[in-house]
Design an enzyme around this catalytic site. Structure first.
Site, PDB file in Angstrom:
ATOM      1  N   GLU A 212       0.743  -1.285  -0.044  1.00  0.00           N
ATOM      2  CA  GLU A 212      -0.005  -0.122   0.013  1.00  0.00           C
ATOM      3  C   GLU A 212       0.916   1.271  -0.043  1.00  0.00           C
ATOM      4  O   GLU A 212       0.641   2.094   0.900  1.00  0.00           O
ATOM      5  CB  GLU A 212      -0.941   0.018   1.240  1.00  0.00           C
ATOM      6  CG  GLU A 212      -2.054  -1.447   1.044  1.00  0.00           C
ATOM      7  CD  GLU A 212      -2.718  -1.365   2.306  1.00  0.00           C
ATOM      8  OE1 GLU A 212      -3.948  -1.636   1.947  1.00  0.00           O
ATOM      9  OE2 GLU A 212      -2.464  -1.202   3.199  1.00  0.00           O
TER      10      GLU A 212
HETATM   11  C1  ACM Z   1      -2.039  -5.767   3.994  1.00  0.00           C
HETATM   12  O1  ACM Z   1      -3.260  -5.953   4.096  1.00  0.00           O
HETATM   13  N1  ACM Z   1      -2.002  -4.266   3.556  1.00  0.00           N
HETATM   14  C2  ACM Z   1      -1.024  -6.369   3.564  1.00  0.00           C
END
Ligand code: ACM
Length: 673
Positions: A312
């Site tokens: 992310e």
């Molecule tokens: C995640 O759930 N951002 C690895």
């Protein structure tokens, strides 16, 4: 024919002696034998090798036997033939620190005079001891272990639980009790998510400001880390640390703002989601820091794998930073992904220098990440296939997110070699190492985390340990319900925290009516509860927080409803349902007054009313079914729609009670004229 085959093992068990209690994960081979080993006041435990890990495992074995039987069992020397003996024979010690791919197989023979575990390694013997403990059950002469021959080995070598200790702080004792529960279901990797936007949880002597300014005082000292690693090792569990970089790093920057690509000022994250702060990949000083930091931290963790997160990264601050943009231009990096690949490659080199292999979330997946990289898939199952086809090894966590609170039956259907992976060649399949259940901690804290992990993680443990063809959900649920109770004696608090949390909400009033509603309800997960109302400061003390992900009661009633639908003359099923529906129908009258003026539970008023409705509807549906009378079509349709509405979240809770009622209505609709 099919039916006969299914019945045979049980018939054989009855013939040979006492039935074998439900085991989880289900072993490769279970053969009942004649007789049973009685559990008395003394047990001796010995091994063919002198090994500190086996010695401490024996002490734990006796303590757990004591808990599971209520008998104050003494560990006695083996000389006295009057006492049953647990005898362990290892071909060798095996790896000093639990190793990926190590032989964990064991054979267990139980007879009237003792139990014998044979294994290639100490880790294999530890797995056998857990099976032995699961076999303890009450019998005709008291607690006993039914005689049996078991041969067992895992399907996948990497069977993990990830715990996020950043979003909410998890003290050492929480980690330790979860390690004990992990060992009980043969999970062998503890993935410790140690730093994220909301907290940096490890003492660094070299960079003390990281924890000082990034943790609100909640972090593990290095001695505590070493103690947890040793505790896990004793139980045959590897510890893989994760320091999530370059994104999810907001908590690093109050202490070390120079690491950030953006201008600051920086504070510990208090909200949940994906945020902009990110490390600066353009400065050599960033890599010098990572090198020094990993150089200090890596020796705390003997495991060769080191998780660098990588998930992310939204790229906003990279796009906004003139320095990062100049750096990207100079290197010909076209986008965020290209910059992140460079960053991952640099980190890979650093890890290699410190003797570590890189593991990261599937966003890191690109060609040329570096030798030995493991990719952890969470976004979709296809990315596991992409990883493996690009030559990396992979582990699966997509589908195993415990924080979404999906039922165990769902987790159970997710197979690392299922979906697109079913088409893998043998070589590709061998690169799938296993999987990890993930416990993200936005909406769990030290008090509630156990009930979000257990017992459902046992379903994942079985998927990763047992044969591919062990897929019967009813069998899994029956065994999981039992194992959930056995787990109690590991010290895990998934069951014991339930009633006190309800009592706390009830205040001056007896909590019984609240318990009735709770037993009929299920908590929703992060995907449904996530919203701006939650920060790291929001107390997780509501009704929804006390509830488990699945109502065992609703499930039992669904089974009764299914039996009744198949056979309206099933009087036992009808009685089970009638008793419970009557309790539900009457409950609102007791609960409603309690909810008045209590801000913590006032939100439950509609839910309590709906439970009463479900009970009343269930009683009426029962009457029609049992009398074999047609129910008015319009009534059945209206009530079915109402039950479907009840299964939509209300106060972040789902009224599971609606499910058995809905089954009866479905049966009426089918038979209706
Ligand atoms: C995640 O759930 N951002 C690895």
């Amino acid at each position: 024919m099919h039916r006969l085959l299914l019945l045979l093992p049980i018939a054989a068990a009855l013939q040979a002696g006492t039935p074998i209690p439900g085991l989880m994960p289900l072993p490769t081979k279970v053969e009942p034998a004649a007789g049973a080993l009685p559990i008395g006041a003394a047990v001796s435990a010995t091994a063919n090798l002198d090994d500190a890990r086996l010695e401490s495992a024996f002490d734990r074995l006796i303590a757990r036997m004591t808990g599971q039987t209520g008998i104050a069992i003494q560990r006695v020397p083996p000389a006295d033939p009057a006492h049953p003996t647990v005898r362990v024979e290892c071909a060798g010690r095996g790896a000093d620190y639990p190793a990926l791919g190590e032989d964990e197989s064991y054979r267990l023979d139980v007879a009237a005079d003792g139990a014998h575990i044979a294994a290639s390694t100490v880790d294999g013997a530890l797995r056998g001891m857990e099976t032995l403990l699961q076999l303890i059950a009450p019998g005709p002469n008291g607690f006993q272990i039914a005689a049996v021959h078991i041969e067992d080995r895992p399907r996948f070598p990497w069977r993990g639980l990830m715990m996020d200790v950043s979003r909410h702080w998890m003290p050492v004792e929480v980690v330790k009790r979860n390690l004990d529960a992990m060992a009980a279901v043969k999970l062998n990797v503890f993935h410790w998510h140690l730093a994220d936007d909301q907290g940096f949880r490890v003492e660094s002597k070299r960079f003390p400001r990281l924890a000082e300014r990034g943790s609100d005082g909640h972090y593990y000292t290095q001695d505590q880390i070493r103690a947890v690693v040793a505790y896990a090792r004793d139980r045959g569990i590897r510890v893989v640390p994760e320091f999530d970089i370059p994104g999810h790093t907001q908590s690093w920057f109050p202490g070390l703002p120079e690491l950030a690509a953006g201008p600051g000022p920086f504070e510990i994250g208090r909200h949940f989601g994906v945020f902009d702060p990110v490390m600066d990949p353009s400065r050599e000083e960033t890599y010098a820091f990572i090198d020094e930091f990993i150089g200090e931290i890596a020796p705390l963790f003997p495991d060769p794998y080191f998780h660098i997160g990588g998930d992310e990264v939204n790229g906003k601050q990279w796009n906004q930073s003139p320095a990062v943009q100049a750096f990207a231009k100079e290197h010909g990096f076209k986008d965020t992904l290209a910059i992140q690949l460079y960053f991952s490659q640099r980190v890979h080199q650093i890890l290699e220098r410190h003797g570590k292999k890189m593991i990261g979330w599937d966003e890191i997946l690109q060609p040329n990440l570096g030798e030995g990289t493991v990719v952890q898939t969470w976004r979709n199952q296809a990315s596991l296939a992409d990883s493996v086809r690009q030559g990396y090894r992979g582990i699966l966590s997509w589908g195993y997110y415990l924080d979404h609170m999906k039922p165990a039956s769902y987790l159970y259907t997710v197979d690392p070699l299922g979906g697109v992976a079913a088409q893998f060649s043998a070589d590709e399949a061998a690169r799938v190492l296993g999987g990890e259940a993930c416990m993200w901690a936005e909406l769990v804290d030290a008090e509630t985390v156990d009930s979000r992990i257990w017992p459902r993680a046992a379903a994942v443990a079985e998927r990763l340990w047992s044969s591919k063809d062990v897929t019967d959900a009813d069998s899994m649920y029956t065994r999981m319900a039992r194992i959930s109770r056995v787990l109690e004696w590991t010290g895990i608090q998934h069951r014991s925290e339930y009633q006190p949390m309800l009592d706390r909400l009830a205040g001056e009033c007896p909590a019984a009516p609240l318990r009735v509603l709770a037993d009929a309800s299920e908590a929703t997960g992060l995907d449904q509860r996530h919203g701006s109302r939650y920060t790291t400061f929001t107390p997780l003390n509501r009704f929804v927080d006390a509830l488990p992900a699945e109502s065992e009661l609703a499930r039992a009633l669904e089974q009764a409803a299914a039996r009744l639908a198949a056979n309206p003359g099933d009087a036992a099923a009808a009685q089970t349902l009638r008793v419970q529906f009557a309790v539900w129908a009457a409950n609102d009258a007791a609960l409603a007054p309690m909810l008045e003026g209590n801000a913590l539970i006032e939100e439950l008023k509609p839910l309590s009313g709906k439970l009463a409705m479900a009970g009343a509807t269930g009683l009426r549906a029962l009457d029609y079914l049992v009398a074999k009378r047609a129910a008015p079509k319009s009534w059945v349709a209206a009530q079915s729609a109402e039950m479907a509405r009840m299964l939509k979240p209300n106060a972040e809770v789902v009224l599971a009670a609606a499910r058995p009622v809905k089954l009866l209505l479905d049966a009426l609709a089918k038979s209706g004229k």
